[in-house]
Design a protein around this motif. Structure first.
Motif, PDB file in Angstrom:
ATOM      1  N   THR A  17      33.789  54.329  46.256  1.00 27.84           N
ATOM      2  CA  THR A  17      34.223  53.547  45.097  1.00 27.84           C
ATOM      3  C   THR A  17      34.749  52.173  45.503  1.00 27.84           C
ATOM      4  O   THR A  17      34.642  51.207  44.740  1.00 27.84           O
ATOM      5  N   LYS A  18      35.285  52.060  46.700  1.00 30.48           N
ATOM      6  CA  LYS A  18      35.903  50.808  47.127  1.00 30.48           C
ATOM      7  C   LYS A  18      34.954  49.609  47.113  1.00 30.48           C
ATOM      8  O   LYS A  18      35.362  48.525  46.684  1.00 30.48           O
ATOM      9  N   PRO A  19      33.681  49.737  47.533  1.00 33.03           N
ATOM     10  CA  PRO A  19      32.786  48.566  47.429  1.00 33.03           C
ATOM     11  C   PRO A  19      32.607  48.079  45.989  1.00 33.03           C
ATOM     12  O   PRO A  19      32.551  46.878  45.744  1.00 33.03           O
ATOM     13  N   LEU A  20      32.547  48.999  45.046  1.00 33.76           N
ATOM     14  CA  LEU A  20      32.446  48.619  43.634  1.00 33.76           C
ATOM     15  C   LEU A  20      33.696  47.858  43.201  1.00 33.76           C
ATOM     16  O   LEU A  20      33.609  46.845  42.514  1.00 33.76           O
ATOM     17  N   GLU A  26      35.848  40.374  43.144  1.00 32.11           N
ATOM     18  CA  GLU A  26      35.204  39.098  43.484  1.00 32.11           C
ATOM     19  C   GLU A  26      34.449  38.511  42.300  1.00 32.11           C
ATOM     20  O   GLU A  26      34.330  37.290  42.188  1.00 32.11           O
ATOM     21  N   GLY A  27      33.955  39.348  41.414  1.00 28.85           N
ATOM     22  CA  GLY A  27      33.143  38.893  40.287  1.00 28.85           C
ATOM     23  C   GLY A  27      33.935  38.420  39.091  1.00 28.85           C
ATOM     24  O   GLY A  27      33.374  38.157  38.031  1.00 28.85           O
ATOM     25  N   LEU A  75      35.915  26.494  39.450  1.00 37.70           N
ATOM     26  CA  LEU A  75      35.890  27.952  39.540  1.00 37.70           C
ATOM     27  C   LEU A  75      37.208  28.492  38.985  1.00 37.70           C
ATOM     28  O   LEU A  75      38.284  28.147  39.470  1.00 37.70           O
ATOM     29  N   ARG A  76      37.101  29.317  37.948  1.00 35.73           N
ATOM     30  CA  ARG A  76      38.294  29.864  37.287  1.00 35.73           C
ATOM     31  C   ARG A  76      38.129  31.360  37.072  1.00 35.73           C
ATOM     32  O   ARG A  76      37.015  31.872  36.982  1.00 35.73           O
ATOM     33  N   GLU A  77      39.262  32.025  36.948  1.00 37.43           N
ATOM     34  CA  GLU A  77      39.236  33.443  36.637  1.00 37.43           C
ATOM     35  C   GLU A  77      38.816  33.617  35.180  1.00 37.43           C
ATOM     36  O   GLU A  77      39.358  32.963  34.285  1.00 37.43           O
ATOM     37  N   ASP A  78      37.849  34.490  34.961  1.00 36.26           N
ATOM     38  CA  ASP A  78      37.331  34.745  33.619  1.00 36.26           C
ATOM     39  C   ASP A  78      38.163  35.841  32.952  1.00 36.26           C
ATOM     40  O   ASP A  78      38.171  36.981  33.415  1.00 36.26           O
ATOM     41  N   PRO A  79      38.871  35.533  31.872  1.00 36.18           N
ATOM     42  CA  PRO A  79      39.683  36.553  31.207  1.00 36.18           C
ATOM     43  C   PRO A  79      38.832  37.677  30.608  1.00 36.18           C
ATOM     44  O   PRO A  79      39.361  38.734  30.277  1.00 36.18           O
ATOM     45  N   ASN A  80      37.526  37.453  30.492  1.00 35.96           N
ATOM     46  CA  ASN A  80      36.631  38.471  29.950  1.00 35.96           C
ATOM     47  C   ASN A  80      35.842  39.195  31.037  1.00 35.96           C
ATOM     48  O   ASN A  80      34.875  39.897  30.730  1.00 35.96           O
ATOM     49  N   LEU A  88      41.649  47.185  34.244  1.00 40.02           N
ATOM     50  CA  LEU A  88      42.148  46.995  35.600  1.00 40.02           C
ATOM     51  C   LEU A  88      42.834  45.635  35.734  1.00 40.02           C
ATOM     52  O   LEU A  88      42.634  44.749  34.915  1.00 40.02           O
ATOM     53  N   THR A  89      43.614  45.511  36.776  1.00 43.23           N
ATOM     54  CA  THR A  89      44.188  44.230  37.167  1.00 43.23           C
ATOM     55  C   THR A  89      43.868  44.033  38.642  1.00 43.23           C
ATOM     56  O   THR A  89      43.480  44.981  39.337  1.00 43.23           O
ATOM     57  N   VAL A  90      44.047  42.829  39.117  1.00 43.91           N
ATOM     58  CA  VAL A  90      43.829  42.562  40.542  1.00 43.91           C
ATOM     59  C   VAL A  90      44.798  43.414  41.360  1.00 43.91           C
ATOM     60  O   VAL A  90      44.425  43.979  42.395  1.00 43.91           O
TER      61      VAL A  90
END
Length: 99
Positions: A17-20, A26-27, A75-80, A88-90
């Protein structure tokens, strides 16, 4: 598809599961168009900024009339992003990755 699915997957196959989870983390970033650059401006280029030519059709609409202009992107974090849509959160992902 859900936070429960992630939790169940971690319980059944933690290392699989960790690679996902890494891909989800990252995505979460997208390139946002900040608009066209002023005439003669070169823009900023680094890890989180780039300049790209953005184009469209002129009023006539013919392919040969396509024009482009340099635009600044950031490059910005996408809230969607998918990880947020899963609940989930980071921080949660980091905790799963350390487990």
């Amino acid at each position: 598809n859900t936070l429960a699915d992630v939790e169940n997957s971690m319980a059944v196959d933690k290392e699989g599961t960790k690679p996902l989870l890494r891909r989800l983390k990252e995505g979460r970033f997208i390139w946002v168009d900040l608009g066209p650059l002023a005439a003669g401006a070169s823009g900023l280029t680094d890890d989180t900024h780039k300049v790209m030519d953005v184009g469209g059709m002129d009023a006539g609409g013919a392919a040969q009339e396509r024009t482009t202009k340099p635009h600044q992107f950031e490059l910005r974090e996408d809230p969607n992003a998918w990880l947020f849509r899963l609940g989930l959160t980071v921080e949660k992902i980091d905790a799963y990755l350390e487990a």
